[in-house]
Scaffold this motif. Structure first.
Motif, mmCIF file in Angstrom:
data_model
loop_
_atom_site.group_PDB
_atom_site.id
_atom_site.type_symbol
_atom_site.label_atom_id
_atom_site.label_comp_id
_atom_site.label_asym_id
_atom_site.label_seq_id
_atom_site.Cartn_x
_atom_site.Cartn_y
_atom_site.Cartn_z
ATOM 1 N N PRO A 33 48.465 -21.145 -9.410
ATOM 2 C CA PRO A 33 48.540 -21.099 -10.878
ATOM 3 C C PRO A 33 47.143 -21.036 -11.498
ATOM 4 O O PRO A 33 46.234 -21.766 -11.084
ATOM 5 N N ILE A 34 46.980 -20.145 -12.452
ATOM 6 C CA ILE A 34 45.690 -19.970 -13.120
ATOM 7 C C ILE A 34 45.571 -21.048 -14.203
ATOM 8 O O ILE A 34 46.235 -20.968 -15.233
ATOM 9 N N ILE A 35 44.732 -22.031 -13.921
ATOM 10 C CA ILE A 35 44.578 -23.116 -14.900
ATOM 11 C C ILE A 35 43.178 -23.150 -15.512
ATOM 12 O O ILE A 35 42.941 -23.884 -16.466
ATOM 13 N N ASP A 36 42.269 -22.354 -14.952
ATOM 14 C CA ASP A 36 40.925 -22.279 -15.544
ATOM 15 C C ASP A 36 40.248 -20.986 -15.099
ATOM 16 O O ASP A 36 40.791 -20.237 -14.279
ATOM 17 N N ASP A 37 39.083 -20.728 -15.649
ATOM 18 C CA ASP A 37 38.360 -19.490 -15.349
ATOM 19 C C ASP A 37 37.962 -19.390 -13.874
ATOM 20 O O ASP A 37 37.984 -18.307 -13.290
ATOM 21 N N GLU A 38 37.611 -20.510 -13.273
ATOM 22 C CA GLU A 38 37.193 -20.499 -11.872
ATOM 23 C C GLU A 38 38.338 -20.045 -10.959
ATOM 24 O O GLU A 38 38.141 -19.221 -10.064
ATOM 25 N N ILE A 39 39.522 -20.554 -11.198
ATOM 26 C CA ILE A 39 40.677 -20.157 -10.377
ATOM 27 C C ILE A 39 41.036 -18.698 -10.645
ATOM 28 O O ILE A 39 41.353 -17.952 -9.723
ATOM 29 N N PHE A 40 40.944 -18.277 -11.912
ATOM 30 C CA PHE A 40 41.202 -16.873 -12.220
ATOM 31 C C PHE A 40 40.247 -15.976 -11.429
ATOM 32 O O PHE A 40 40.673 -14.997 -10.805
ATOM 33 N N CYS A 41 38.960 -16.301 -11.457
ATOM 34 C CA CYS A 41 37.968 -15.486 -10.742
ATOM 35 C C CYS A 41 38.239 -15.469 -9.241
ATOM 36 O O CYS A 41 38.182 -14.413 -8.607
ATOM 37 N N MET A 42 38.536 -16.627 -8.677
ATOM 38 C CA MET A 42 38.825 -16.715 -7.245
ATOM 39 C C MET A 42 40.034 -15.845 -6.888
ATOM 40 O O MET A 42 39.997 -15.072 -5.931
ATOM 41 N N MET A 43 41.092 -15.951 -7.667
ATOM 42 C CA MET A 43 42.308 -15.183 -7.378
ATOM 43 C C MET A 43 42.064 -13.683 -7.545
ATOM 44 O O MET A 43 42.537 -12.879 -6.750
ATOM 45 N N ARG A 44 41.316 -13.308 -8.563
ATOM 46 C CA ARG A 44 41.067 -11.888 -8.786
ATOM 47 C C ARG A 44 40.200 -11.300 -7.676
ATOM 48 O O ARG A 44 40.429 -10.164 -7.237
ATOM 49 N N LEU A 45 39.225 -12.061 -7.210
ATOM 50 C CA LEU A 45 38.418 -11.575 -6.085
ATOM 51 C C LEU A 45 39.271 -11.408 -4.839
ATOM 52 O O LEU A 45 39.115 -10.435 -4.092
ATOM 53 N N ARG A 46 40.182 -12.339 -4.611
ATOM 54 C CA ARG A 46 41.087 -12.211 -3.458
ATOM 55 C C ARG A 46 41.973 -10.985 -3.604
ATOM 56 O O ARG A 46 42.148 -10.218 -2.664
ATOM 57 N N GLN A 47 42.531 -10.793 -4.803
ATOM 58 C CA GLN A 47 43.436 -9.657 -5.038
ATOM 59 C C GLN A 47 42.724 -8.321 -4.893
ATOM 60 O O GLN A 47 43.316 -7.341 -4.458
ATOM 61 N N SER A 48 41.468 -8.284 -5.284
ATOM 62 C CA SER A 48 40.757 -7.004 -5.314
ATOM 63 C C SER A 48 39.874 -6.762 -4.085
ATOM 64 O O SER A 48 39.234 -5.709 -3.989
ATOM 65 N N HIS A 49 39.864 -7.681 -3.149
ATOM 66 C CA HIS A 49 38.989 -7.579 -1.967
ATOM 67 C C HIS A 49 39.109 -6.215 -1.278
ATOM 68 O O HIS A 49 38.101 -5.556 -1.006
ATOM 69 N N ASP A 50 40.319 -5.785 -1.017
ATOM 70 C CA ASP A 50 40.482 -4.518 -0.301
ATOM 71 C C ASP A 50 40.183 -3.313 -1.178
ATOM 72 O O ASP A 50 39.812 -2.260 -0.669
ATOM 73 N N PHE A 51 40.272 -3.459 -2.496
ATOM 74 C CA PHE A 51 39.851 -2.379 -3.393
ATOM 75 C C PHE A 51 38.347 -2.148 -3.206
ATOM 76 O O PHE A 51 37.878 -1.014 -3.156
#
Length: 141
Positions: A33-51
């Motif tokens: 769950p995205i509860i702050d900017d740090e978690i958002f950034c971490m999740m987005r980096l994970r999602q976009s790693h292969d991009f």
């Protein structure tokens, strides 16, 4: 994989081909769950790693991952990147010294590419599925 139906040469098709040929699961990471900017950034980096792999051209070998981590660090200062790079150097130094040359070459290449590229983090990757991969590379690198 719906994206594999896209035309050859598009970013979306390259992503699908990359995921399938490397037997990777796009939903590998647990959704947090995205509860702050740090978690958002971490999740987005994970999602976009292969991009990032696809656009930079770094493969999924150890040397390729290290190159991408070097690129990551110049772009995001991700705290895990130096540990991944250092771990790969140590592992190669003890187990497979021939790997040191491509590892160091990719560290250098990733660093220079990352410094010269436009910022990757804010890219809305999913809006580029139909963009020719070469056009996306020209835009960002």
């Amino acid at each position: 994989f719906e994206l594999q139906k896209l035309p050859e040469g598009t970013f979306g098709r390259a992503y699908a081909d990359h995921m399938i040929s490397n037997n990777l699961d796009p939903d590998f990471y647990e959704v947090v769950p995205i509860i702050d900017d740090e978690i958002f950034c971490m999740m987005r980096l994970r999602q976009s790693h292969d991009f990032w792999h696809i656009v930079t051209g770094f493969d999924t070998s150890v040397a390729g991952e290290v190159g991408l981590q070097s690129f990551y660090y110049t772009q995001t200062r991700a705290t895990i990147a130096p540990f991944v790079v250092g771990g790969a150097i140590l592992r190669a130094g003890f187990r497979n010294r021939e790997m040191l040359v491509p590892i160091f070459e990719n560290i250098s290449l990733g660093w220079v590419m990352g410094k010269n590229a436009k910022p990757f983090f804010p890219v809305d990757w999913e809006s580029h599925w139909l963009t020719p991969l070469e056009d996306l590379k020209k835009l960002l690198l």
